[in-house]
Design a protein around this motif. Structure first.
Motif, PDB file in Angstrom:
ATOM      1  N   LYS A 117      31.968  16.747  12.764  1.00  0.00           N
ATOM      2  CA  LYS A 117      33.317  17.004  12.268  1.00  0.00           C
ATOM      3  C   LYS A 117      33.707  18.404  12.725  1.00  0.00           C
ATOM      4  CE  LYS A 117      32.963  13.137   9.982  1.00  0.00           C
ATOM      5  NZ  LYS A 117      33.638  11.909  10.483  1.00  0.00           N
ATOM      6  N   VAL A 118      34.826  18.537  13.420  1.00  0.00           N
ATOM      7  CA  VAL A 118      35.193  19.803  14.043  1.00  0.00           C
ATOM      8  C   VAL A 118      36.415  20.400  13.352  1.00  0.00           C
ATOM      9  CG1 VAL A 118      35.890  20.963  16.168  1.00  0.00           C
ATOM     10  CG2 VAL A 118      34.252  19.062  16.254  1.00  0.00           C
TER      11      VAL A 118
ATOM     12  N   GLU B 100      39.451  17.663  13.429  1.00  0.00           N
ATOM     13  CA  GLU B 100      39.705  17.134  12.077  1.00  0.00           C
ATOM     14  C   GLU B 100      40.613  18.041  11.255  1.00  0.00           C
ATOM     15  OE1 GLU B 100      36.737  14.397  13.424  1.00  0.00           O
ATOM     16  OE2 GLU B 100      36.927  16.567  13.662  1.00  0.00           O
ATOM     17  N   ALA B 101      40.545  19.347  11.477  1.00  0.00           N
ATOM     18  CA  ALA B 101      41.352  20.256  10.662  1.00  0.00           C
ATOM     19  C   ALA B 101      41.598  21.559  11.415  1.00  0.00           C
ATOM     20  CB  ALA B 101      40.657  20.543   9.334  1.00  0.00           C
ATOM     21  N   PHE B 102      42.723  22.202  11.073  1.00  0.00           N
ATOM     22  CA  PHE B 102      43.072  23.527  11.588  1.00  0.00           C
ATOM     23  C   PHE B 102      43.143  24.496  10.407  1.00  0.00           C
ATOM     24  CE2 PHE B 102      44.927  20.514  14.546  1.00  0.00           C
ATOM     25  CZ  PHE B 102      44.731  21.083  15.797  1.00  0.00           C
ATOM     26  N   VAL B 103      42.679  25.703  10.617  1.00  0.00           N
ATOM     27  CA  VAL B 103      42.806  26.759   9.606  1.00  0.00           C
ATOM     28  C   VAL B 103      43.481  27.958  10.261  1.00  0.00           C
ATOM     29  CG1 VAL B 103      41.617  28.290   8.001  1.00  0.00           C
ATOM     30  CG2 VAL B 103      40.736  25.970   8.390  1.00  0.00           C
ATOM     31  N   PHE B 104      44.586  28.423   9.649  1.00  0.00           N
ATOM     32  CA  PHE B 104      45.293  29.597  10.138  1.00  0.00           C
ATOM     33  C   PHE B 104      45.368  30.641   9.030  1.00  0.00           C
ATOM     34  CE2 PHE B 104      46.735  26.231  12.931  1.00  0.00           C
ATOM     35  CZ  PHE B 104      46.803  26.848  14.170  1.00  0.00           C
TER      36      PHE B 104
ATOM     37  N   ARG C 133      46.715  18.164   8.577  1.00  0.00           N
ATOM     38  CA  ARG C 133      45.451  18.774   9.005  1.00  0.00           C
ATOM     39  C   ARG C 133      45.515  20.296   8.993  1.00  0.00           C
ATOM     40  NH1 ARG C 133      44.088  16.844  14.718  1.00  0.00           N
ATOM     41  NH2 ARG C 133      46.336  16.598  14.968  1.00  0.00           N
ATOM     42  N   LEU C 134      46.621  20.857   8.523  1.00  0.00           N
ATOM     43  CA  LEU C 134      46.822  22.305   8.576  1.00  0.00           C
ATOM     44  C   LEU C 134      46.456  22.931   7.232  1.00  0.00           C
ATOM     45  CD1 LEU C 134      49.943  24.031  10.140  1.00  0.00           C
ATOM     46  CD2 LEU C 134      48.793  24.969   8.153  1.00  0.00           C
ATOM     47  N   HIS C 135      45.621  23.941   7.275  1.00  0.00           N
ATOM     48  CA  HIS C 135      45.205  24.668   6.080  1.00  0.00           C
ATOM     49  C   HIS C 135      45.399  26.164   6.316  1.00  0.00           C
ATOM     50  CE1 HIS C 135      43.218  20.950   4.610  1.00  0.00           C
ATOM     51  NE2 HIS C 135      42.962  20.782   5.906  1.00  0.00           N
ATOM     52  N   VAL C 136      45.775  26.880   5.275  1.00  0.00           N
ATOM     53  CA  VAL C 136      46.006  28.328   5.370  1.00  0.00           C
ATOM     54  C   VAL C 136      44.986  29.046   4.491  1.00  0.00           C
ATOM     55  CG1 VAL C 136      47.629  30.212   4.973  1.00  0.00           C
ATOM     56  CG2 VAL C 136      48.451  28.006   5.842  1.00  0.00           C
TER      57      VAL C 136
END
Length: 517
Positions: A161-162, A192-196, A210-213
């Protein structure tokens, strides 16, 4: 020798830390919530490894965060590893170009075409071959920033899982951000997910689901935040050569991130004419990487041209030794540019400006030196043209802080004791030399340093900071009350921003920066 022949992933040792030590700071309720989440996460990830992949083990905010966050993860019972990719100078030149583009800057002006993509792919393919030997199906691979982004497809192909976490960006995209995102998008569309760090940093093509802060964070128990008496501050800085002193070794050890004692054994490499600043001289300090986005030359020019020599103030620009940051090929160039600018200063100004490279062989030791330097400073400056990690000011520093960037630093300033005072022109007036001034003061106190910039600027009333255009230059103009004694009188020990001073009040048009009464 090919890239593949010399590629060896570096594994960084991560010592477990118990998050229980945070309870006096966060309280029992949040500690209980943390323990419940940690237990649920441990159960969810049982039998899996979480591999963090980035491009440097030391230097900069990402490496500093990982050193602590992964240690707390280990302390929570998770199987966490930290791996650093390898690359040749051409690879890091390309990734720096991408990195600068995400900040909205053209960087070195080089191309991001098919030749650059081929070299990027080739370098990461050799890293992927070694990384695949460590990855099992259902493991979690957390990839940090553009340098290792091209590993995502290979990791997903192995059943992992990336998650891709991006620590850089700008609120307002332009042609350079678009170019960098166009380069990165093919590698990242299927993660699977992006974190900014901020929602505004995410490109439009990232699926909201899929966007997480997650804002940046600092460790209150870092050696950079440890309380130090003024006596030992002077000893540390005198021993390392940053201020005048007898060079006596500091008697009190600092605490490493794992709680063990450490001592400062290394000295700082300082470029200066004559002796270091006297112990009682007001010192203006900027601590950052040797990066064009930090605009060290702008700070130097402003100080040399506009701070009255009669005040006896000194400027100290400090950054890591350029050999200690493996993924930044521009560091040596920026340092050399600063040295050339320093050599071109008049002798009287040059004697008040000092360039320092902190040793990076021991990150905790470097953090302790920075801690002492910021505590000694009369003013801490962060003139970032763009800032991905956020404010580096420490809650316990107790010093006036000055920032020129209002993006991710906004979150840090709003929730910390960083105290800013800044002026900037809000619109042109009849005379280009007579801008309208707007005040934004986070403490209601009189600022030590005023900032003035010609041209376009944007104010953010909620964050007590200002964003300056990348084409503008900063000028620092001295005001009264620059002695450490006066600063101590005006210091707010609790770091509380008075409610009535949180907004910005317009000022009348003035031909020159305002002076303290």
């Amino acid at each position: 020798m090919t890239v593949n022949e010399r590629t060896r992933l570096q594994e960084v040792d991560v010592q477990a830390l118990d998050a229980a030590r945070l309870e006096p700071l966060i309280g029992p309720d949040r500690t209980a919530r943390y323990e419940a989440i940690a237990e649920a996460t441990e159960s969810l990830l049982k039998g899996r490894t979480v591999l963090n992949v980035n491009s440097t083990a030391t230097g900069g905010g990402v490496a500093e965060m990982l050193q602590t966050l992964l240690a707390y993860g280990r302390g929570a019972g998770l199987d966490i590893r930290w791996l650093v990719i390898q690359g040749d100078p051409d690879f890091f030149e390309i990734t720096k170009r991408i990195h600068n583009g995400l900040y909205g800057s053209p960087g070195d002006g080089g191309e991001l075409g098919e030749a650059e993509r081929a070299h990027y792919d080739r370098t990461l393919r050799s890293n992927a071959d070694e990384l695949l030997a460590l990855v099992r199906p259902n493991d979690v691979v957390l990839i940090h920033d553009p340098q290792p982004a091209g590993l995502a497809a290979a990791m997903r192909g192995a059943g992992a899982k990336v998650v891709w976490r991006c620590h850089v960006g700008v609120d307002e995209p332009n042609e350079w951000t678009d170019r960098s995102w166009s380069f990165l998008r093919p590698y990242l569309e299927d993660v699977e997910a992006f974190v900014f760090s901020r929602r505004a940093f995410a490109p439009s093509w990232v699926d909201e689901s899929r966007l997480h802060v997650i804002p940046p964070s600092i460790d209150p128990f870092s050696a950079k935040n440890e309380p130090i008496s003024q006596r030992n501050v002077r000893r540390i800085l005198g021993y390392t050569g940053l201020i005048g002193g007898d060079g006596e070794v500091p008697a009190i050890p600092f605490a490493r991130r794992d709680g063990s004692p450490g001592r400062i054994n290394r000295r700082v490499d300082v470029l200066q004419t004559g002796p270091p600043p006297p112990v009682d001289a007001p010192v203006v300090v900027q601590v950052s990487r040797w990066d064009r986005m930090k605009d060290m030359p702008g700070v130097m020019n402003g100080f040399a041209a506009h701070v009255d020599p009669f005040l006896g103030a000194h400027l100290l620009l400090a950054g890591p030794a350029v050999t200690g940051v493996a993924d930044d090929p521009e560091a040596a160039e920026v340092l050399e540019e600063c040295m050339e600018l320093w050599r071109a200063l008049p002798h009287a100004a040059r004697s008040r400006v000092h360039l320092a490279c902190t040793p990076m062989a021991d990150p905790d030791e470097a953090a302790a030196i920075v801690n002492a330097l910021q505590r000694h400073a009369a003013v801490v400056v962060q003139k970032s043209i763009a800032e991905g990690f956020g404010s580096p000011w420490r809650r316990r520093c107790g010093r006036r802080a000055r920032s020129s960037q209002a993006q991710s630093a906004e979150s840090s300033i709003r929730s910390s004791a960083a105290r800013t005072a800044c002026w900037w022109p809000t619109r042109p007036t009849s005379s280009p030399s007579a801008p309208r001034w707007r005040r934004c003061c986070a403490t209601g106190r009189k600022p030590l340093v005023w900032a003035r910039m010609p041209g376009r600027a944007r104010a953010r009333s909620s964050s007590a900071t200002a964003t300056w255009s990348s084409t503008g230059s900063c000028s620092l103009t001295s005001a009264e009350a620059t002695s450490p004694q006066r600063l101590r009188k005006t210091r707010n020990p609790r770091g509380v921003m008075p409610q009535e001073t949180r907004g910005c009040a317009p000022m009348a048009a003035r031909p020159d920066p305002p002076r303290l009464p």
